[in-house]
Scaffold this motif. Structure first.
Motif, PDB file in Angstrom:
ATOM      1  N   UNK A   1       0.725  -1.260  -0.115  1.00  9.07           N
ATOM      2  CA  UNK A   1      -0.021   0.104   0.032  1.00  9.07           C
ATOM      3  C   UNK A   1       0.844   1.231   0.035  1.00  9.07           C
ATOM      4  N   UNK A   2       0.587   2.127  -0.683  1.00  9.72           N
ATOM      5  CA  UNK A   2       1.103   3.486  -0.644  1.00  9.72           C
ATOM      6  C   UNK A   2       0.303   4.317   0.067  1.00  9.72           C
ATOM      7  N   UNK A   3       0.856   4.844   1.246  1.00 10.74           N
ATOM      8  CA  UNK A   3       0.034   5.919   2.152  1.00 10.74           C
ATOM      9  C   UNK A   3       0.466   7.323   1.690  1.00 10.74           C
ATOM     10  N   UNK A   4      -0.407   8.153   1.332  1.00 11.59           N
ATOM     11  CA  UNK A   4       0.056   9.573   0.860  1.00 11.59           C
ATOM     12  C   UNK A   4      -0.315  10.531   1.858  1.00 11.59           C
ATOM     13  N   UNK A   5       0.531  11.344   2.194  1.00 10.51           N
ATOM     14  CA  UNK A   5       0.042  12.475   3.072  1.00 10.51           C
ATOM     15  C   UNK A   5      -0.415  13.758   2.083  1.00 10.51           C
ATOM     16  N   UNK A   6      -1.749  13.611   1.733  1.00  8.36           N
ATOM     17  CA  UNK A   6      -2.348  14.139   0.842  1.00  8.36           C
ATOM     18  C   UNK A   6      -3.750  14.010   0.763  1.00  8.36           C
ATOM     19  N   UNK A  76      -1.523  -5.937   8.233  1.00  7.29           N
ATOM     20  CA  UNK A  76       0.158  -6.315   8.068  1.00  7.29           C
ATOM     21  C   UNK A  76       0.523  -5.899   6.725  1.00  7.29           C
ATOM     22  N   UNK A  77      -0.038  -5.299   5.838  1.00  2.69           N
ATOM     23  CA  UNK A  77       0.345  -5.014   4.580  1.00  2.69           C
ATOM     24  C   UNK A  77       1.570  -4.062   4.733  1.00  2.69           C
ATOM     25  N   UNK A  78       2.341  -4.176   3.642  1.00  5.61           N
ATOM     26  CA  UNK A  78       3.748  -3.452   3.690  1.00  5.61           C
ATOM     27  C   UNK A  78       3.037  -2.139   3.313  1.00  5.61           C
ATOM     28  N   UNK A  79       3.595  -1.114   4.031  1.00  4.10           N
ATOM     29  CA  UNK A  79       3.179   0.329   3.715  1.00  4.10           C
ATOM     30  C   UNK A  79       4.214   1.094   3.445  1.00  4.10           C
ATOM     31  N   UNK A  80       4.287   2.085   2.326  1.00  9.58           N
ATOM     32  CA  UNK A  80       5.249   3.013   1.818  1.00  9.58           C
ATOM     33  C   UNK A  80       4.563   4.406   2.224  1.00  9.58           C
ATOM     34  N   UNK A  81       5.023   5.187   3.122  1.00  6.38           N
ATOM     35  CA  UNK A  81       4.488   6.457   3.480  1.00  6.38           C
ATOM     36  C   UNK A  81       5.081   7.410   2.978  1.00  6.38           C
ATOM     37  N   UNK A  82       4.310   8.189   1.959  1.00  9.19           N
ATOM     38  CA  UNK A  82       4.928   9.451   0.997  1.00  9.19           C
ATOM     39  C   UNK A  82       4.233  10.590   1.799  1.00  9.19           C
TER      40      UNK A  82
END
Length: 87
Positions: A1-6, A76-82
């Motif tokens: 998952x890509x978590x975006x600060x937007x 538990x998914x892998x998360x990329x925080x942007x």
């Protein structure tokens, strides 16, 4: 998952329908989620900020908790925080 600060408000303010990270996530077949609170959420009483330093620190803690709660839905998914930096 890509978590975006937007958030959706930011899309509208920038006159775009989708963020670059949404497009990347789609291309990579990865889930994308905005995790920054919208203006509606920020207008809730617990997000009100006064100019003193303590309230600003408290507001950031609330905001960070909001981010984590948004991401926690995906367990538990892998998360990329942007994080989006304004220039």
């Amino acid at each position: 998952m890509i978590a975006e600060e937007f958030n959706e408000d930011c899309l509208e303010l920038n006159h775009v329908r989708r963020s670059v990270l949404q497009l990347i996530a789609e291309e990579a077949s990865v889930l994308h989620q905005f995790v920054d609170p919208t203006q509606t959420v920020r207008n809730c009483p617990r997000y009100s900020q006064s100019p003193n330093e303590e309230s600003v620190v408290a507001a950031y803690k609330i905001r960070e908790r909001y981010w984590f709660n948004q991401m926690a839905v995906h367990g538990g998914e892998n998360i990329l925080v942007c994080i989006v930096l304004a220039m």
